[in-house]
Write a protein that holds these residues in place. Structure first.
Motif, PDB file in Angstrom:
ATOM      1  N   VAL A 282       0.844  -1.203   0.000  1.00  0.00           N
ATOM      2  CA  VAL A 282       0.000   0.000   0.000  1.00  0.00           C
ATOM      3  C   VAL A 282       0.876   1.249   0.000  1.00  0.00           C
ATOM      4  N   LEU A 283       1.912   1.266   0.823  1.00  0.00           N
ATOM      5  CA  LEU A 283       2.786   2.443   0.893  1.00  0.00           C
ATOM      6  C   LEU A 283       3.544   2.681  -0.411  1.00  0.00           C
ATOM      7  N   ARG A 284       3.851   1.606  -1.139  1.00  0.00           N
ATOM      8  CA  ARG A 284       4.529   1.741  -2.442  1.00  0.00           C
ATOM      9  C   ARG A 284       3.533   1.994  -3.569  1.00  0.00           C
ATOM     10  N   ASN A 285       2.242   2.090  -3.219  1.00  0.00           N
ATOM     11  CA  ASN A 285       1.174   2.319  -4.189  1.00  0.00           C
ATOM     12  C   ASN A 285       1.042   1.167  -5.192  1.00  0.00           C
ATOM     13  N   GLU A 286       1.432  -0.027  -4.778  1.00  0.00           N
ATOM     14  CA  GLU A 286       1.235  -1.217  -5.605  1.00  0.00           C
ATOM     15  C   GLU A 286      -0.157  -1.801  -5.375  1.00  0.00           C
ATOM     16  N   ALA A 287      -0.789  -1.374  -4.297  1.00  0.00           N
ATOM     17  CA  ALA A 287      -2.149  -1.754  -3.953  1.00  0.00           C
ATOM     18  C   ALA A 287      -2.818  -0.516  -3.385  1.00  0.00           C
ATOM     19  N   THR A 288      -4.130  -0.464  -3.468  1.00  0.00           N
ATOM     20  CA  THR A 288      -4.834   0.688  -2.925  1.00  0.00           C
ATOM     21  C   THR A 288      -5.839   0.236  -1.878  1.00  0.00           C
ATOM     22  N   PHE A 289      -6.082   1.144  -0.961  1.00  0.00           N
ATOM     23  CA  PHE A 289      -7.032   0.881   0.105  1.00  0.00           C
ATOM     24  C   PHE A 289      -7.856   2.129   0.311  1.00  0.00           C
ATOM     25  N   SER A 290      -9.155   1.946   0.463  1.00  0.00           N
ATOM     26  CA  SER A 290     -10.019   3.082   0.785  1.00  0.00           C
ATOM     27  C   SER A 290     -11.037   2.644   1.823  1.00  0.00           C
ATOM     28  N   GLY A 291     -11.472   3.596   2.628  1.00  0.00           N
ATOM     29  CA  GLY A 291     -12.456   3.288   3.655  1.00  0.00           C
ATOM     30  C   GLY A 291     -11.832   3.175   5.028  1.00  0.00           C
ATOM     31  N   ASN A 292     -12.435   2.365   5.872  1.00  0.00           N
ATOM     32  CA  ASN A 292     -12.023   2.202   7.263  1.00  0.00           C
ATOM     33  C   ASN A 292     -10.662   1.489   7.335  1.00  0.00           C
ATOM     34  N   VAL A 293      -9.609   2.239   7.622  1.00  0.00           N
ATOM     35  CA  VAL A 293      -8.252   1.692   7.633  1.00  0.00           C
ATOM     36  C   VAL A 293      -8.078   0.602   8.686  1.00  0.00           C
ATOM     37  N   ALA A 294      -8.830   0.657   9.771  1.00  0.00           N
ATOM     38  CA  ALA A 294      -8.714  -0.381  10.811  1.00  0.00           C
ATOM     39  C   ALA A 294      -9.040  -1.759  10.252  1.00  0.00           C
ATOM     40  N   LEU A 295      -9.922  -1.828   9.272  1.00  0.00           N
ATOM     41  CA  LEU A 295     -10.268  -3.122   8.679  1.00  0.00           C
ATOM     42  C   LEU A 295      -9.096  -3.706   7.882  1.00  0.00           C
ATOM     43  N   PHE A 296      -8.364  -2.850   7.179  1.00  0.00           N
ATOM     44  CA  PHE A 296      -7.185  -3.342   6.456  1.00  0.00           C
ATOM     45  C   PHE A 296      -6.113  -3.799   7.441  1.00  0.00           C
ATOM     46  N   LEU A 297      -5.898  -3.012   8.485  1.00  0.00           N
ATOM     47  CA  LEU A 297      -4.895  -3.394   9.488  1.00  0.00           C
ATOM     48  C   LEU A 297      -5.256  -4.724  10.141  1.00  0.00           C
ATOM     49  N   LEU A 298      -6.526  -4.962  10.340  1.00  0.00           N
ATOM     50  CA  LEU A 298      -6.989  -6.220  10.908  1.00  0.00           C
ATOM     51  C   LEU A 298      -6.845  -7.359   9.901  1.00  0.00           C
ATOM     52  N   PHE A 299      -7.263  -7.118   8.668  1.00  0.00           N
ATOM     53  CA  PHE A 299      -7.219  -8.149   7.628  1.00  0.00           C
ATOM     54  C   PHE A 299      -5.788  -8.593   7.322  1.00  0.00           C
TER      55      PHE A 299
END
Length: 126
Positions: free
Chosen positions: A84-101
């Motif tokens: 995500v930080l290298r912009n190879e993947a994108t995330f939108s919405g509730n960031v806590a869900l990505f951190l959990l997943f």
């Protein structure tokens, strides 16, 4: 779609009690892209349980990533946050869900617990 990806999503419900101990509830849409095609996985997260559907549904968050990179994530050959930080993947919405997943992604094969490294270092110097 790769066998590793299918296996990853199939094992989420059994692994959820050990991984999902936080009181977070939410839904995550995982969109896996390859050329001009997108495969959708809907993941409902709640404490100790996961429900997975192969559908595109309204979700609290969306994680979009190429199938190739996602296969590397689920086999421990890549790190989700780094992607995500290298912009190879994108995330939108509730960031806590990505951190959990991302807790479901395995550690790289060469990863070592820093506590073990410190103990080994202390054992050599003491």
């Amino acid at each position: 779609m790769g066998e590793a990806i299918e296996r990853f999503f199939a094992t989420l419900p059994a692994r959820a009690p050990a991984v999902l101990r936080n009181p977070i509830h939410g839904t995550l849409q995982v969109d896996l892209t390859r050329e001009n095609r997108t495969e959708h996985w809907f993941v409902e997260l709640s404490p100790g349980s996961v429900r997975v559907l192969r559908e595109q549904l309204p979700a609290d968050a969306t994680f979009t990533v190429s199938m190739d990179l996602f296969e590397r994530l689920v086999t421990g050959r890549a790190a989700g946050m780094a992607a995500v930080l290298r912009n190879e993947a994108t995330f939108s919405g509730n960031v806590a869900l990505f951190l959990l997943f991302r807790r479901f992604f395995p550690d790289p094969p060469s990863a070592r617990d820093p506590r073990e490294t410190a103990r080994a270092h202390l054992g050599r110097s003491g």
